[in-house]
Motif scaffolding. Structure first.
Motif, PDB file in Angstrom:
ATOM      1  N   ARG A  78      33.767 -14.806  15.726  1.00 40.56           N
ATOM      2  CA  ARG A  78      34.385 -15.556  16.679  1.00 40.56           C
ATOM      3  C   ARG A  78      34.545 -15.045  18.130  1.00 40.56           C
ATOM      4  O   ARG A  78      34.334 -15.770  19.060  1.00 40.56           O
ATOM      5  N   LEU A  79      34.838 -13.757  18.142  1.00 38.74           N
ATOM      6  CA  LEU A  79      34.847 -13.189  19.442  1.00 38.74           C
ATOM      7  C   LEU A  79      33.413 -12.931  19.980  1.00 38.74           C
ATOM      8  O   LEU A  79      33.276 -12.799  21.156  1.00 38.74           O
ATOM      9  N   GLN A  80      32.380 -12.806  18.974  1.00 38.14           N
ATOM     10  CA  GLN A  80      30.971 -12.941  19.442  1.00 38.14           C
ATOM     11  C   GLN A  80      30.422 -14.016  20.070  1.00 38.14           C
ATOM     12  O   GLN A  80      29.921 -14.021  21.220  1.00 38.14           O
ATOM     13  N   ARG A  81      31.004 -15.090  19.503  1.00 38.32           N
ATOM     14  CA  ARG A  81      30.664 -16.419  20.012  1.00 38.32           C
ATOM     15  C   ARG A  81      31.354 -16.564  21.489  1.00 38.32           C
ATOM     16  O   ARG A  81      30.621 -17.203  22.342  1.00 38.32           O
ATOM     17  N   ALA A  82      32.665 -16.308  21.419  1.00 38.11           N
ATOM     18  CA  ALA A  82      33.476 -16.296  22.704  1.00 38.11           C
ATOM     19  C   ALA A  82      32.662 -15.621  23.671  1.00 38.11           C
ATOM     20  O   ALA A  82      32.568 -16.180  25.004  1.00 38.11           O
ATOM     21  N   SER A  83      32.302 -14.491  23.583  1.00 41.17           N
ATOM     22  CA  SER A  83      31.416 -13.491  24.450  1.00 41.17           C
ATOM     23  C   SER A  83      30.265 -14.364  24.956  1.00 41.17           C
ATOM     24  O   SER A  83      29.781 -14.271  26.167  1.00 41.17           O
ATOM     25  N   GLU A  84      29.556 -14.731  24.145  1.00 47.08           N
ATOM     26  CA  GLU A  84      28.326 -15.694  24.224  1.00 47.08           C
ATOM     27  C   GLU A  84      28.323 -16.893  25.318  1.00 47.08           C
ATOM     28  O   GLU A  84      27.954 -17.106  26.277  1.00 47.08           O
ATOM     29  N   GLN A  85      29.407 -17.462  24.912  1.00 46.42           N
ATOM     30  CA  GLN A  85      29.959 -18.674  25.778  1.00 46.42           C
ATOM     31  C   GLN A  85      30.664 -18.376  27.159  1.00 46.42           C
ATOM     32  O   GLN A  85      30.113 -19.165  27.921  1.00 46.42           O
ATOM     33  N   LEU A  86      31.387 -17.223  27.170  1.00 44.25           N
ATOM     34  CA  LEU A  86      31.661 -16.558  28.655  1.00 44.25           C
ATOM     35  C   LEU A  86      30.628 -16.358  29.455  1.00 44.25           C
ATOM     36  O   LEU A  86      30.489 -16.862  30.641  1.00 44.25           O
ATOM     37  N   GLY A  87      29.547 -15.832  28.876  1.00 49.61           N
ATOM     38  CA  GLY A  87      28.371 -15.344  29.572  1.00 49.61           C
ATOM     39  C   GLY A  87      27.601 -16.389  29.751  1.00 49.61           C
ATOM     40  O   GLY A  87      27.126 -16.591  31.068  1.00 49.61           O
ATOM     41  N   ALA A  88      27.611 -17.537  29.115  1.00 51.87           N
ATOM     42  CA  ALA A  88      26.776 -18.734  29.241  1.00 51.87           C
ATOM     43  C   ALA A  88      27.288 -19.803  30.340  1.00 51.87           C
ATOM     44  O   ALA A  88      26.789 -20.286  31.117  1.00 51.87           O
ATOM     45  N   LEU A  89      28.578 -19.255  30.779  1.00 52.55           N
ATOM     46  CA  LEU A  89      29.252 -20.041  31.819  1.00 52.55           C
ATOM     47  C   LEU A  89      28.830 -19.665  33.235  1.00 52.55           C
ATOM     48  O   LEU A  89      28.723 -20.348  34.267  1.00 52.55           O
ATOM     49  N   LEU A  90      28.308 -18.475  33.233  1.00 51.64           N
ATOM     50  CA  LEU A  90      28.005 -17.850  34.703  1.00 51.64           C
ATOM     51  C   LEU A  90      26.698 -18.227  35.010  1.00 51.64           C
ATOM     52  O   LEU A  90      25.814 -18.114  34.340  1.00 51.64           O
ATOM     53  N   ALA A  91      26.672 -18.435  36.401  1.00 52.47           N
ATOM     54  CA  ALA A  91      25.300 -18.733  37.115  1.00 52.47           C
ATOM     55  C   ALA A  91      24.754 -17.062  37.191  1.00 52.47           C
ATOM     56  O   ALA A  91      25.554 -16.221  37.069  1.00 52.47           O
ATOM     57  N   PRO A  92      23.359 -17.132  37.397  1.00 49.90           N
ATOM     58  CA  PRO A  92      22.822 -15.596  37.645  1.00 49.90           C
ATOM     59  C   PRO A  92      23.835 -14.978  38.690  1.00 49.90           C
ATOM     60  O   PRO A  92      23.988 -15.664  39.822  1.00 49.90           O
ATOM     61  N   GLY A  93      24.053 -13.747  38.409  1.00 55.56           N
ATOM     62  CA  GLY A  93      24.863 -12.986  39.596  1.00 55.56           C
ATOM     63  C   GLY A  93      26.457 -13.178  39.546  1.00 55.56           C
ATOM     64  O   GLY A  93      27.128 -12.671  40.342  1.00 55.56           O
ATOM     65  N   GLY A  94      26.831 -14.071  38.587  1.00 59.49           N
ATOM     66  CA  GLY A  94      28.330 -14.569  38.495  1.00 59.49           C
ATOM     67  C   GLY A  94      28.983 -13.468  38.039  1.00 59.49           C
ATOM     68  O   GLY A  94      28.630 -12.454  37.504  1.00 59.49           O
ATOM     69  N   VAL A  95      30.352 -13.458  38.303  1.00 57.03           N
ATOM     70  CA  VAL A  95      31.171 -12.289  37.835  1.00 57.03           C
ATOM     71  C   VAL A  95      32.430 -13.088  36.860  1.00 57.03           C
ATOM     72  O   VAL A  95      32.649 -14.234  37.014  1.00 57.03           O
ATOM     73  N   LEU A  96      32.587 -12.166  35.729  1.00 52.25           N
ATOM     74  CA  LEU A  96      33.508 -12.318  34.881  1.00 52.25           C
ATOM     75  C   LEU A  96      34.594 -11.386  34.951  1.00 52.25           C
ATOM     76  O   LEU A  96      34.428 -10.152  34.966  1.00 52.25           O
ATOM     77  N   PRO A 111      30.133 -26.943  25.195  1.00 47.22           N
ATOM     78  CA  PRO A 111      28.613 -26.761  25.891  1.00 47.22           C
ATOM     79  C   PRO A 111      28.849 -26.150  27.299  1.00 47.22           C
ATOM     80  O   PRO A 111      29.411 -26.437  28.335  1.00 47.22           O
ATOM     81  N   ALA A 112      28.640 -24.873  27.172  1.00 48.42           N
ATOM     82  CA  ALA A 112      28.490 -24.025  28.323  1.00 48.42           C
ATOM     83  C   ALA A 112      27.511 -24.360  29.278  1.00 48.42           C
ATOM     84  O   ALA A 112      26.321 -24.236  29.068  1.00 48.42           O
ATOM     85  N   GLU A 113      27.871 -24.651  30.410  1.00 41.27           N
ATOM     86  CA  GLU A 113      26.766 -25.014  31.672  1.00 41.27           C
ATOM     87  C   GLU A 113      26.739 -23.641  32.588  1.00 41.27           C
ATOM     88  O   GLU A 113      27.874 -23.482  33.227  1.00 41.27           O
ATOM     89  N   PRO A 114      25.927 -23.027  32.874  1.00 42.31           N
ATOM     90  CA  PRO A 114      25.808 -21.795  33.911  1.00 42.31           C
ATOM     91  C   PRO A 114      25.809 -22.057  34.998  1.00 42.31           C
ATOM     92  O   PRO A 114      24.755 -21.916  35.757  1.00 42.31           O
ATOM     93  N   HIS A 115      26.980 -22.391  35.599  1.00 36.68           N
ATOM     94  CA  HIS A 115      26.916 -22.843  37.019  1.00 36.68           C
ATOM     95  C   HIS A 115      28.152 -22.203  37.824  1.00 36.68           C
ATOM     96  O   HIS A 115      28.592 -22.616  38.975  1.00 36.68           O
ATOM     97  N   PHE A 116      28.959 -21.191  37.066  1.00 36.95           N
ATOM     98  CA  PHE A 116      30.149 -20.695  37.803  1.00 36.95           C
ATOM     99  C   PHE A 116      30.062 -19.548  38.304  1.00 36.95           C
ATOM    100  O   PHE A 116      29.007 -18.656  37.797  1.00 36.95           O
ATOM    101  N   ASP A 117      30.272 -19.337  39.647  1.00 37.72           N
ATOM    102  CA  ASP A 117      29.975 -17.817  40.080  1.00 37.72           C
ATOM    103  C   ASP A 117      31.103 -16.905  39.738  1.00 37.72           C
ATOM    104  O   ASP A 117      30.925 -15.780  39.807  1.00 37.72           O
ATOM    105  N   LEU A 118      32.257 -17.490  39.573  1.00 36.82           N
ATOM    106  CA  LEU A 118      33.207 -16.323  38.946  1.00 36.82           C
ATOM    107  C   LEU A 118      34.279 -17.264  37.994  1.00 36.82           C
ATOM    108  O   LEU A 118      34.368 -18.300  37.908  1.00 36.82           O
ATOM    109  N   ALA A 119      34.313 -16.378  36.866  1.00 34.02           N
ATOM    110  CA  ALA A 119      35.076 -16.917  35.641  1.00 34.02           C
ATOM    111  C   ALA A 119      36.166 -15.944  35.507  1.00 34.02           C
ATOM    112  O   ALA A 119      35.923 -14.671  35.568  1.00 34.02           O
ATOM    113  N   PHE A 120      37.367 -16.470  34.945  1.00 31.05           N
ATOM    114  CA  PHE A 120      38.373 -15.412  34.354  1.00 31.05           C
ATOM    115  C   PHE A 120      38.868 -16.033  32.802  1.00 31.05           C
ATOM    116  O   PHE A 120      38.942 -17.130  32.808  1.00 31.05           O
TER     117      PHE A 120
END
Length: 189
Positions: free
Chosen positions: A124-142, A102-111
């Motif tokens: 699965r790559l679409q799902r991973a992209s959704e999950q990575l985006g969902a980890l980020l707080a508004p204005g966050g960086v991946l 469960p992704a919580e959108p509270h990271f300012d920076l993700a790698f």
């Protein structure tokens, strides 16, 4: 579950990919950090942290940030905890599969480095992209780092994510194993 067994098998011996000692890996870490937009980051996540080699680099580079290392392998995380003391909660490690956690959108920076190609094909790559985006707080960086030219295909899934916008990319073709560092920004709303 399959990925967990696979990576636990790989981590039956310490540092199976020589992340702590390979000069290529160390150069890739320096190159990756060079592309992070200069600003303060309070919460950082490394998806696919393995045994915490880059996590330790992040802890040194961002001494005021809370850092989470996430990996599917319990064996890898046990070694990561030995390598990087959790420092009273400033650094922590979570066993999780990026596809189902469960992704919580509270990271300012993700790698996400050298991880996407293990996940499988299109859905699965679409799902991973959704999950990575969902980890980020508004204005966050991946920051995504993968071998070139495969990064072009893998990062294409991130490009297609409606909440992410590509900020920049550099391809290191002169490296012994070419790679791309691609930076994304999450929408501010």
């Amino acid at each position: 579950m399959i990925l967990q067994r696979y990576f636990d098998w790989w981590h039956r011996t310490p540092d199976p990919w020589k992340l702590a000692s390979d000069s290529y890996e160390q150069d890739k870490y320096r190159s990756t950090l060079k592309h992070v937009p200069a600003r303060p980051y309070r919460r950082i996540v490394e998806v696919g942290c393995a045994e915490g080699v880059f996590t330790r680099t992040l802890a040194a580079a961002y001494p005021d940030a809370e850092i989470t290392g996430m990996d599917v392998s319990g064996r890898a995380l046990a070694r990561a905890r030995e390598r990087v003391p959790e420092e009273g909660g400033r650094v922590r490690f979570v066993q999780a599969d990026i596809l189902t956690h469960p992704a919580e959108p509270h990271f300012d920076l993700a790698f996400c480095s050298e991880t996407l190609y293990y996940l499988g094909r299109h859905e699965r790559l679409q799902r991973a992209s959704e999950q990575l985006g969902a980890l980020l707080a508004p204005g966050g960086v991946l920051v995504a780092v993968h071998p070139w030219p495969e990064a072009d295909r893998l990062h294409g899934y991130l490009d297609a994510h409606h909440g992410l916008k590509r900020i920049g990319e550099e391809v290191y073709k002169a490296s012994p194993r070419p790679f791309a560092v691609t930076v994304y920004g999450a929408s501010s709303v």
